[in-house]
Every structure is written in structure tokens, then in C-alpha cells.
Design a protein around this motif. Structure first.
Motif, PDB file in Angstrom:
ATOM      1  N   GLY A 108      -1.290 -10.995   0.364  1.00 49.36           N
ATOM      2  CA  GLY A 108      -1.456 -11.569   1.690  1.00 49.36           C
ATOM      3  C   GLY A 108      -2.627 -10.924   2.542  1.00 49.36           C
ATOM      4  N   PRO A 109      -3.088 -11.384   3.653  1.00 45.05           N
ATOM      5  CA  PRO A 109      -4.078 -10.798   4.226  1.00 45.05           C
ATOM      6  C   PRO A 109      -3.797  -9.267   4.892  1.00 45.05           C
ATOM      7  CG  PRO A 109      -3.296 -12.438   5.682  1.00 45.05           C
ATOM      8  CD  PRO A 109      -2.663 -12.221   4.571  1.00 45.05           C
ATOM      9  N   ASP A 110      -2.409  -8.912   4.879  1.00 47.59           N
ATOM     10  CA  ASP A 110      -2.118  -7.480   5.305  1.00 47.59           C
ATOM     11  C   ASP A 110      -1.960  -6.592   4.029  1.00 47.59           C
ATOM     12  OD1 ASP A 110       0.374  -8.793   4.045  1.00 47.59           O
ATOM     13  OD2 ASP A 110       1.587  -7.870   5.391  1.00 47.59           O
ATOM     14  N   GLY A 111      -2.210  -7.174   2.950  1.00 42.04           N
ATOM     15  CA  GLY A 111      -2.118  -6.497   1.693  1.00 42.04           C
ATOM     16  C   GLY A 111      -0.703  -6.598   0.962  1.00 42.04           C
ATOM     17  N   HIS A 112       0.042  -7.662   1.533  1.00 39.86           N
ATOM     18  CA  HIS A 112       1.439  -7.456   1.020  1.00 39.86           C
ATOM     19  C   HIS A 112       1.342  -8.519  -0.607  1.00 39.86           C
ATOM     20  CE1 HIS A 112       1.956 -11.634   2.530  1.00 39.86           C
ATOM     21  NE2 HIS A 112       2.773 -11.773   1.633  1.00 39.86           N
TER      22      HIS A 112
ATOM     23  N   GLU B 107     -11.177  -7.117   2.865  1.00 35.19           N
ATOM     24  CA  GLU B 107     -10.883  -5.864   3.421  1.00 35.19           C
ATOM     25  C   GLU B 107      -9.748  -5.138   2.896  1.00 35.19           C
ATOM     26  OE1 GLU B 107     -10.284  -2.928   7.462  1.00 35.19           O
ATOM     27  OE2 GLU B 107     -10.448  -5.223   7.837  1.00 35.19           O
ATOM     28  N   ARG B 108      -8.482  -5.734   2.775  1.00 33.32           N
ATOM     29  CA  ARG B 108      -7.527  -5.198   1.995  1.00 33.32           C
ATOM     30  C   ARG B 108      -7.662  -5.133   0.413  1.00 33.32           C
ATOM     31  NH1 ARG B 108      -5.747  -2.617   6.047  1.00 33.32           N
ATOM     32  NH2 ARG B 108      -4.694  -4.156   7.817  1.00 33.32           N
ATOM     33  N   LEU B 109      -8.316  -5.961  -0.136  1.00 35.66           N
ATOM     34  CA  LEU B 109      -8.733  -5.870  -1.719  1.00 35.66           C
ATOM     35  C   LEU B 109      -9.666  -4.742  -1.865  1.00 35.66           C
ATOM     36  CD1 LEU B 109      -8.765  -9.444  -2.645  1.00 35.66           C
ATOM     37  CD2 LEU B 109      -6.817  -8.084  -2.891  1.00 35.66           C
ATOM     38  N   ALA B 110     -10.652  -4.647  -0.994  1.00 35.02           N
ATOM     39  CA  ALA B 110     -11.643  -3.436  -1.021  1.00 35.02           C
ATOM     40  C   ALA B 110     -11.109  -2.170  -1.020  1.00 35.02           C
ATOM     41  CB  ALA B 110     -12.695  -3.728  -0.218  1.00 35.02           C
ATOM     42  N   ASP B 111     -10.116  -2.167   0.043  1.00 35.09           N
ATOM     43  CA  ASP B 111      -9.301  -1.000   0.056  1.00 35.09           C
ATOM     44  C   ASP B 111      -8.489  -0.466  -0.935  1.00 35.09           C
ATOM     45  OD1 ASP B 111     -10.466  -0.606   2.604  1.00 35.09           O
ATOM     46  OD2 ASP B 111      -8.534  -1.131   3.728  1.00 35.09           O
TER      47      ASP B 111
ATOM     48  N   ARG C  95       2.850   2.082  -1.222  1.00 32.93           N
ATOM     49  CA  ARG C  95       3.561   1.837  -0.048  1.00 32.93           C
ATOM     50  C   ARG C  95       2.794   1.102   0.946  1.00 32.93           C
ATOM     51  NH1 ARG C  95       8.777   4.574   0.192  1.00 32.93           N
ATOM     52  NH2 ARG C  95       9.359   5.266  -1.842  1.00 32.93           N
ATOM     53  N   THR C  96       1.550   1.709   1.257  1.00 34.39           N
ATOM     54  CA  THR C  96       0.782   1.398   2.621  1.00 34.39           C
ATOM     55  C   THR C  96       0.219   0.248   2.229  1.00 34.39           C
ATOM     56  OG1 THR C  96      -0.982   3.006   1.695  1.00 34.39           O
ATOM     57  CG2 THR C  96       0.702   3.897   3.279  1.00 34.39           C
ATOM     58  N   LEU C  97      -0.168   0.011   1.062  1.00 34.86           N
ATOM     59  CA  LEU C  97      -0.958  -1.206   0.718  1.00 34.86           C
ATOM     60  C   LEU C  97      -0.460  -1.781  -0.670  1.00 34.86           C
ATOM     61  CD1 LEU C  97      -3.544  -2.927   1.766  1.00 34.86           C
ATOM     62  CD2 LEU C  97      -4.528  -1.493   0.404  1.00 34.86           C
ATOM     63  N   PRO C  98       0.591  -2.716  -0.833  1.00 32.17           N
ATOM     64  CA  PRO C  98       1.237  -2.897  -1.930  1.00 32.17           C
ATOM     65  C   PRO C  98       0.577  -3.846  -3.014  1.00 32.17           C
ATOM     66  CG  PRO C  98       2.846  -3.470  -0.037  1.00 32.17           C
ATOM     67  CD  PRO C  98       1.495  -2.959   0.591  1.00 32.17           C
ATOM     68  N   VAL C  99      -0.622  -4.332  -2.431  1.00 33.15           N
ATOM     69  CA  VAL C  99      -1.320  -4.837  -3.600  1.00 33.15           C
ATOM     70  C   VAL C  99      -1.868  -4.169  -4.728  1.00 33.15           C
ATOM     71  CG1 VAL C  99      -3.654  -5.020  -2.362  1.00 33.15           C
ATOM     72  CG2 VAL C  99      -3.089  -6.903  -3.926  1.00 33.15           C
ATOM     73  N   ARG C 100      -2.029  -2.687  -4.139  1.00 31.90           N
ATOM     74  CA  ARG C 100      -2.343  -1.617  -5.299  1.00 31.90           C
ATOM     75  C   ARG C 100      -1.494  -1.631  -6.602  1.00 31.90           C
ATOM     76  NH1 ARG C 100      -3.292   2.551  -0.294  1.00 31.90           N
ATOM     77  NH2 ARG C 100      -5.487   2.210   0.073  1.00 31.90           N
TER      78      ARG C 100
END
Length: 268
Positions: free
Chosen positions: A168-172, A229-233, A241-246
Motif C-alpha cells: 500500500g502507499p502507506d507501506g502496509h 517513497e515507502r519502498l525507498a524507505d 512494525r513502522t513500515l510493514p513492507v520491510r
């Protein structure tokens, strides 16, 4: 069409960067490659599919005649990584595009893929709704079904041959949102309250990200500048926990991204 960028480094996901119009077909190729290899190992094969905007295009790619011919769907079991707490015919259900695209005949003449009903394992939302029970019950029952039907690792975690994911765009990831209480759940599936920061604001059932390291292969598919942005992060690592896609940053993972989504990733 620009040639795809295919890179991999030890301990990191394989990164496949393609033109936007090639995302679905590339994902379809990867799914068939992984499932065909799993079939060659013998026995039944288990994969978890996804929902969201990526699913219909991926299902159409899987219906290409050469892909249909490559797989014995009588030995392939389909599960869902997550779903909204709605009936399967609801517009927000992750099961609906599977039924309407992968299983249905199309106007272009392609036949739907024939899959035995016993090999299709949706989240038991319909049963929960009929019995007046909630997402937590559906999650527990889904986990029970996996452990009954699937091979397990030494920790009792189901071992999928492939887990297909979006982001997701929020990194979920799955239905695990940033700072979600799902991380504190002890099981392999969990009920999720309706999110308030994005649509649809519907309760959900999700697999826990702890199933991902046990999977033989993980495939993350996403596109669009809103994801960049989230994928780069997430690429340098950090707390999922703060960025689940990790949680999908695994050595057995392949990420299929379009160039816009991948624009911020820097591989040091």
C-alpha cells in the motif's frame, strides 16, 4: 518497451523493474515459474494470492494459454494472504476478482482455469457472518485449516510454496498497517479492525507477516509513484512494525515493480 532491470544480491530480494504495462505479465511469468518448479518437487503445491488493484491483471496473465498448459491446477491449492470481512461476492472482497477473472470465461475466448473446489481456500468470512462471529474467529479457523492441510516447519508455521503480495502507499503489507497491533498477535492469522486512514474502511482478516520467512518464495508486486517513497524507505532495512513492507525484504523474495515505484530505491 524498455528492457527490464533484473538485479539480485546475496541476502536481498531479487528486484525486477519493468515498464508499467509489463508488471502483470512479468508477475504472471514469475508465478508460473515458481509453481511449476514446486510441482516438479512432487506432492501438492500451496500458494497464497492477493487482492487490490494488481490482482485482475495478474489473473489475466495466468490465463494465457501457455501458462495454463504449464501448470496442473489439480495439485495447486489457493489461499489468500488477507481479505476484507465481507461475503465473496461483495465488490470489496479479494475473492471476487479470482472468481470473476481467473475462473470465468472471457469475451476474448479464453476459458477460465478449471480448479477443483476442494483446492480453493478462501478466508471463512461467509461462515463467520452466517454464525454471527467476527474476524478473530475467521482468523483462528483459517489458521487451523492451514495447519490441517499444509506442511509445517519446525515452529508449526505453514510452509507456502509461494506468497503473492501487494504494497500500500502507506507501506502496509497484507492487512498489516504501520504500527498495527497484529504484530503482537501470537498466531499466524489475525482479525484486523477497520482502518480509518484508507478505504475501504472494513474489518479484515490477515495472515501474520511471520509466515513470510517460512515460505519457499515470496513475490511482491506493485506499481505507481505513490509507492516510491515507502519502498525507498524500506530498502535499507529497519523496523517492519513502522513500515510493514520491510517484512518482504527476504532473500527468497522477488519484487516486481514498475519504474515509478522503484524510482527511490538505492542499492548501496
Amino acid at each position: 518497451m524498455t528492457a527490464p532491470l533484473d538485479t539480485a544480491r546475496a541476502g536481498e530480494p531479487r528486484l525486477l523493474v519493468v515498464d508499467t504495462d509489463q508488471v502483470s505479465s512479468t508477475a504472471g511469468d514469475e508465478i508460473v515459474r515458481v509453481l511449476a518448479a514446486a510441482l516438479e518437487r512432487g506432492g501438492d503445491v500451496h500458494w497464497a494470492t492477493t487482492g487490490g488493484s494488481s490482482a485482475p491483471g495478474i489473473y489475466r496473465a495466468l490465463k494465457q494459454p501457455e501458462h495454463v498448459a504449464a501448470l496442473d491446477w489439480n495439485r495447486i491449492h489457493t489461499w489468500w494472504g488477507d481479505d476484507r470481512f465481507v461475503p465473496p461476492d461483495h465488490p470489496d472482497s479479494n475473492v471476487l476478482p479470482f472468481n470473476q477473472v481467473l475462473l470465468a470465461d472471457e469475451t476474448n475466448g479464453w476459458s477460465g482455469i478449471q480448479i477443483p473446489d476442494a483446492n480453493i481456500h478462501p478466508v471463512p468470512v461467509s461462515e463467520a457472518l452466517a454464525r454471527g462471529l467476527g474476524p478473530a474467529w475467521a482468523a483462528a479457523r483459517y489458521a487451523e485449516s492451514m495447519r490441517e492441510l499444509m506442511p509445517l516447519d519446525a515452529d508449526g508455521t505453514p510452509v507456502f510454496d509461494l506468497i503473492l503480495l501487494g504494497a500500500g502507499p502507506d507501506g502496509h503489507l497484507l492487512s498489516v498497517f504501520p504500527n498495527s497491533s497484529v504484530w503482537d498477535e501470537p498466531g499466524i492469522c489475525a482479525g484486523v479492525p477497520a482502518p480509518t486512514h484508507l478505504e475501504p474502511q472494513i474489518e479484515r482478516v490477515t495472515m501474520h507477516p511471520r509466515v513470510l520467512p517460512a515460505a519457499r518464495s515470496v513475490l511482491l508486486v506493485t506499481s505507481g509513484a505513490s509507492k516510491a517513497e515507502r519502498l525507498a524507505d524500506c530498502w535499507p532495512g529497519g523496523d517492519p512494525r513502522t513500515l510493514p513492507v520491510r517484512a518482504a525484504r527476504l532473500s527468497q523474495a522477488t519484487w516486481v515493480l514498475d519504474r515509478a515505484a522503484a524510482a527511490g530505491i538505492r542499492r548501496g
